[in-house]
Write a protein that holds these residues in place. Structure first.
Motif, PDB file in Angstrom:
ATOM      1  N   UNK A  97     -32.970  -7.585   9.580  1.00 41.92           N
ATOM      2  CA  UNK A  97     -33.060  -7.483   8.125  1.00 41.92           C
ATOM      3  C   UNK A  97     -32.917  -8.866   7.505  1.00 41.92           C
ATOM      4  N   UNK A  98     -33.258  -8.963   6.232  1.00 44.89           N
ATOM      5  CA  UNK A  98     -33.057 -10.214   5.516  1.00 44.89           C
ATOM      6  C   UNK A  98     -31.575 -10.509   5.331  1.00 44.89           C
ATOM      7  N   UNK A  99     -30.757  -9.476   5.226  1.00 46.85           N
ATOM      8  CA  UNK A  99     -29.313  -9.674   5.113  1.00 46.85           C
ATOM      9  C   UNK A  99     -28.764 -10.328   6.382  1.00 46.85           C
ATOM     10  N   UNK A 100     -29.256  -9.861   7.519  1.00 51.91           N
ATOM     11  CA  UNK A 100     -28.836 -10.448   8.798  1.00 51.91           C
ATOM     12  C   UNK A 100     -29.334 -11.884   8.915  1.00 51.91           C
ATOM     13  N   UNK A 101     -30.549 -12.137   8.469  1.00 55.14           N
ATOM     14  CA  UNK A 101     -31.086 -13.501   8.460  1.00 55.14           C
ATOM     15  C   UNK A 101     -30.197 -14.411   7.613  1.00 55.14           C
ATOM     16  N   UNK A 102     -29.816 -13.950   6.453  1.00 53.65           N
ATOM     17  CA  UNK A 102     -28.955 -14.734   5.570  1.00 53.65           C
ATOM     18  C   UNK A 102     -27.624 -15.054   6.251  1.00 53.65           C
ATOM     19  N   UNK A 103     -27.053 -14.064   6.948  1.00 53.92           N
ATOM     20  CA  UNK A 103     -25.795 -14.296   7.666  1.00 53.92           C
ATOM     21  C   UNK A 103     -25.958 -15.379   8.725  1.00 53.92           C
ATOM     22  N   UNK A 104     -27.058 -15.326   9.484  1.00 48.75           N
ATOM     23  CA  UNK A 104     -27.304 -16.328  10.529  1.00 48.75           C
ATOM     24  C   UNK A 104     -27.471 -17.712   9.906  1.00 48.75           C
ATOM     25  N   UNK A 105     -28.228 -17.784   8.815  1.00 53.01           N
ATOM     26  CA  UNK A 105     -28.424 -19.076   8.137  1.00 53.01           C
ATOM     27  C   UNK A 105     -27.103 -19.633   7.627  1.00 53.01           C
ATOM     28  N   UNK A 106     -26.342 -18.792   6.936  1.00 48.44           N
ATOM     29  CA  UNK A 106     -25.114 -19.232   6.264  1.00 48.44           C
ATOM     30  C   UNK A 106     -23.969 -19.493   7.231  1.00 48.44           C
ATOM     31  N   UNK A 107     -23.747 -18.578   8.154  1.00 51.16           N
ATOM     32  CA  UNK A 107     -22.570 -18.665   9.023  1.00 51.16           C
ATOM     33  C   UNK A 107     -22.799 -19.399  10.325  1.00 51.16           C
ATOM     34  N   UNK A 108     -24.029 -19.476  10.778  1.00 52.77           N
ATOM     35  CA  UNK A 108     -24.300 -20.084  12.078  1.00 52.77           C
ATOM     36  C   UNK A 108     -25.045 -21.411  11.948  1.00 52.77           C
ATOM     37  N   UNK A 109     -26.291 -21.353  11.522  1.00 53.53           N
ATOM     38  CA  UNK A 109     -27.128 -22.565  11.522  1.00 53.53           C
ATOM     39  C   UNK A 109     -26.577 -23.631  10.589  1.00 53.53           C
ATOM     40  N   UNK A 110     -26.237 -23.274   9.353  1.00 50.67           N
ATOM     41  CA  UNK A 110     -25.802 -24.286   8.384  1.00 50.67           C
ATOM     42  C   UNK A 110     -24.460 -24.917   8.735  1.00 50.67           C
ATOM     43  N   UNK A 111     -23.723 -24.308   9.654  1.00 50.48           N
ATOM     44  CA  UNK A 111     -22.413 -24.843  10.049  1.00 50.48           C
ATOM     45  C   UNK A 111     -22.505 -25.880  11.172  1.00 50.48           C
ATOM     46  N   UNK A 112     -23.685 -26.097  11.711  1.00 48.69           N
ATOM     47  CA  UNK A 112     -23.840 -27.016  12.845  1.00 48.69           C
ATOM     48  C   UNK A 112     -23.857 -28.455  12.348  1.00 48.69           C
ATOM     49  N   UNK A 113     -22.924 -29.239  12.840  1.00 55.28           N
ATOM     50  CA  UNK A 113     -22.840 -30.656  12.481  1.00 55.28           C
ATOM     51  C   UNK A 113     -24.041 -31.412  13.054  1.00 55.28           C
TER      52      UNK A 113
END
Length: 153
Positions: free
Chosen positions: A108-124
């Motif tokens: 879902x788009x909600x799951x995509x948003x979670x991956x973007x916000x909590x996973x990908x965007x947190x990578x230094x």
């Protein structure tokens, strides 16, 4: 790799379910030779035999391609962290505008948003990212020409 390896790969690219017996008969070699060569290609991570699905027809309607700009001194760490995210299905280094391309498949788009916000965007090390939501797949092909021993010299 030699020409025989390429011939075996070519047949498996067309249909990964092709039997070793059919390949051996087609190439005029023993079944054991096919089995051993396929096993070696798999062990050396040259070949992987899988079932490929269309995510839009299997309950995963959110397929997104990300272009990432990365601080190059952090590239290896960024790749390692991306590969560890379960929803990430493809990571490739590239030239051009982006340093990495990443495919993410979610339900879902909600799951995509979670991956973007909590996973990908947190990578230094990720300096910027742009995303494109795929709407439909019109071609997904894996039977491209793999070459031969003589063409690699």
């Amino acid at each position: 790799m030699d020409d025989l390896d390429f011939e075996i790969i070519k047949r498996l690219q067309t249909d990964g379910r092709t039997s070793y017996t059919d390949i051996s008969e087609d190439l005029g070699i023993t079944v054991g030779t096919v089995r051993n060569r396929v096993q070696r290609l798999i062990e050396n991570q040259i070949l992987k035999i899988v079932g490929v699905v269309n995510p839009f027809k299997t309950g995963s309607p959110s397929v997104t391609i990300f272009g990432l700009k990365v601080r190059l001194q952090k590239l290896d760490n960024v790749i390692k962290k991306l590969v560890a995210i379960p929803e990430v299905r493809f990571v490739a280094a590239s030239t051009g505008v982006y340093d990495l391309y990443v495919e993410v498949i979610t339900s879902s788009n909600e799951e995509l948003y979670r991956v973007m916000k909590n996973d990908i965007s947190q990578i230094d090390g990720i300096e910027s990212m742009e995303s494109s939501l795929l709407l439909e797949i019109f071609k997904q092909s894996y039977d491209w020409e793999v070459g031969s021993q003589t063409s690699q010299q």
